[in-house]
Scaffold this active site. Structure first.
Site, PDB file in Angstrom:
ATOM      1  N   TYR A  57     -11.810   1.538   4.612  1.00 32.77           N
ATOM      2  CA  TYR A  57     -11.891   3.063   4.571  1.00 32.77           C
ATOM      3  C   TYR A  57     -12.975   3.368   5.271  1.00 32.77           C
ATOM      4  CZ  TYR A  57      -8.427   2.090   0.700  1.00 32.77           C
ATOM      5  OH  TYR A  57      -7.428   1.731  -0.194  1.00 32.77           O
ATOM      6  N   LYS A  88      -1.464  -3.549   4.269  1.00 30.64           N
ATOM      7  CA  LYS A  88      -1.212  -2.818   5.532  1.00 30.64           C
ATOM      8  C   LYS A  88      -1.522  -4.023   6.779  1.00 30.64           C
ATOM      9  CE  LYS A  88      -2.147   1.843   4.390  1.00 30.64           C
ATOM     10  NZ  LYS A  88      -2.858   2.489   3.702  1.00 30.64           N
ATOM     11  N   VAL A 145      -6.314   0.571  -3.372  1.00 27.54           N
ATOM     12  CA  VAL A 145      -6.794   1.486  -4.501  1.00 27.54           C
ATOM     13  C   VAL A 145      -6.452   0.904  -5.978  1.00 27.54           C
ATOM     14  CG1 VAL A 145      -6.860   3.731  -3.240  1.00 27.54           C
ATOM     15  CG2 VAL A 145      -4.568   3.119  -4.444  1.00 27.54           C
ATOM     16  N   SER A 159      -3.103  -0.704  -0.221  1.00 25.78           N
ATOM     17  CA  SER A 159      -3.454  -0.872   1.172  1.00 25.78           C
ATOM     18  C   SER A 159      -3.704  -2.349   1.597  1.00 25.78           C
ATOM     19  CB  SER A 159      -4.649  -0.023   1.439  1.00 25.78           C
ATOM     20  OG  SER A 159      -4.183   1.468   1.760  1.00 25.78           O
ATOM     21  N   TYR A 169       7.716   1.432   2.573  1.00 29.33           N
ATOM     22  CA  TYR A 169       6.440   1.619   2.313  1.00 29.33           C
ATOM     23  C   TYR A 169       5.855   1.609   1.060  1.00 29.33           C
ATOM     24  CZ  TYR A 169       1.478   3.452   2.615  1.00 29.33           C
ATOM     25  OH  TYR A 169       0.274   3.786   2.177  1.00 29.33           O
TER      26      TYR A 169
HETATM   27  N1  GLU Z   1       0.107   3.343  -1.864  1.00 34.03           N
HETATM   28  C1  GLU Z   1      -1.141   3.952  -1.740  1.00 34.03           C
HETATM   29  C2  GLU Z   1      -0.953   5.135  -0.671  1.00 34.03           C
HETATM   30  O1  GLU Z   1      -0.399   5.245   0.038  1.00 34.03           O
HETATM   31  C3  GLU Z   1      -1.797   3.113  -0.914  1.00 34.03           C
HETATM   32  C4  GLU Z   1      -3.563   3.477  -0.648  1.00 34.03           C
HETATM   33  C5  GLU Z   1      -4.560   2.525  -0.539  1.00 34.03           C
HETATM   34  O2  GLU Z   1      -4.627   1.649  -1.111  1.00 34.03           O
HETATM   35  O3  GLU Z   1      -5.429   3.095   0.245  1.00 34.03           O
HETATM   36  O4  GLU Z   1      -1.428   6.198  -1.360  1.00 34.03           O
END
Ligand code: GLU
Length: 328
Positions: A264, A87, A282, A84, A212
């Site tokens: 988060y 993002k 994550v 993430s 993505y």
């Molecule tokens: N590639 C992970 C997903 O989409 C990223 C999640 C994350 O790091 O919060 O589940």
């Protein structure tokens, strides 16, 4: 009087730290040693099978300062996938390619109070107001606003942006993590179909998700994250060359979103205890932006219940307190 005194003590400390490379390195070594025990309090992500293979004891920090110096401690050159942490770059690329109004019309900016991959949008129709760029639905939707004839081209533009900001032309996709997520990412498929069902996206779901998943699988180290963060801290201007990489209003947009939604469901607590914009993933990475002051990259893959790096948050808390970095 009290304020003046506090400010001058603050400035003296900051000056001293900036002056002495060794002092800064000593500080980083010291907080790293203090925070290492926290690695045993978390668990590596396993829902993407390949991520389960990471050593939970790794911990590293890297900082990039305006005087051009860089400081680090621990396993800061270990490679890990952005997850993430990419993002903010998806958001930035969408802003650069489609502009603020289009981005804002598709994806909102409010914290959802739900996990990053939540799909319980209850009986409401899913609209932009329900999502933000730092959760999966928001980021998946924003991939559609990246310019490019094909999703391969959109991803290439994103990768180039990451390479440019990180000053690292070698950034590339970790194929094993990418394949692992592509194989198992059914929750993200569900989210993308939900976006389709409510008319928020119209391109083929697998193509969007491919972009993505590849973006989440870009392999970086703490230095790369510190360098990228430093450009956001410097409002879009490269801290060394003074090249305008993107407009300051985009940096403001990204930083504000990070401050409210970047960590988060721990974003409020993080704002209180650390006090500057950051994005976690994550994979155990955190990219932290101390506006006008520095860029910080963290890696420690043992995560808390929210999906944030446990030791990474403690490192940032300690560092923020010692360096008076909170913007609040
Ligand atoms: N590639 C992970 C997903 O989409 C990223 C999640 C994350 O790091 O919060 O589940």
């Amino acid at each position: 009087m009290h304020c003046l005194r506090v400010c001058s003590v603050k400035s003296a400390l900051i000056l001293q730290l900036h002056k002495g490379t060794n002092l800064m390195n000593d500080l980083l070594e010291q907080i790293l040693a203090d925070c290492t025990p926290y690695t045993s309090q978390g668990h590596v992500a396993t829902y993407i099978p390949e991520l389960a293979n990471v050593d939970p004891d790794r911990i590293g920090i890297y900082i990039s300062l305006p005087d051009g110096t860089e400081h680090f401690a621990g396993n800061c050159m270990d490679l890990f996938t952005m997850q993430s942490v990419v993002k903010p770059l998806i958001l930035l690329q969408a802003l650069m390619d489609s502009g603020i109004d289009t981005v804002r019309a598709l994806v909102g900016v409010e914290a959802t109070g739900k996990p990053f991959d939540a799909f319980n949008y209850s009986d409401q129709a899913l609209t932009g107001a329900h999502i933000n760029p730092m959760i999966n639905t928001g980021a998946i939707a924003l991939c559609t606003l990246i310019r490019g004839e094909t999703y391969e081209e959109k991803f290439s533009r994103l990768l180039e942006l990451a390479r440019h900001l990180a000053e690292n032309p070698e950034l590339c996709v970790d194929e094993a993590v990418y394949e692992s997520e592509k194989l198992t990412g059914n929750k993200n498929r569900a989210l993308a179909y939900l976006l389709t069902a409510y008319g928020m996206i119209s391109d083929p779901v697998e193509k969007i998700l491919d972009c993505y998943f590849k973006a989440c699988s870009i392999s970086v180290n703490c230095r790369d994250l510190a360098k990228i963060a430093h450009v956001f801290a410097n409002h879009g201007i490269h801290p060394a060359t003074w090249e305008h990489l993107f407009p300051a209003e985009y940096a403001k947009y990204v930083n504000a979103t990070l401050a409210t939604c970047g960590m988060y469901d721990g974003s409020g607590e993080f704002a209180l205890e650390v006090g500057f914009p950051a994005k976690s993933g994550v994979g155990g990475g955190i990219m932290a932006v101390a506006p006008t002051r520095m860029g910080i990259g963290i890696f420690s893959p043992a995560l808390d219940k929210n999906g944030n790096s446990v030791a990474g948050i403690h490192l940032l808390e300690e560092f923020s307190h010692r360096m008076y970095l909170s913007i609040f």
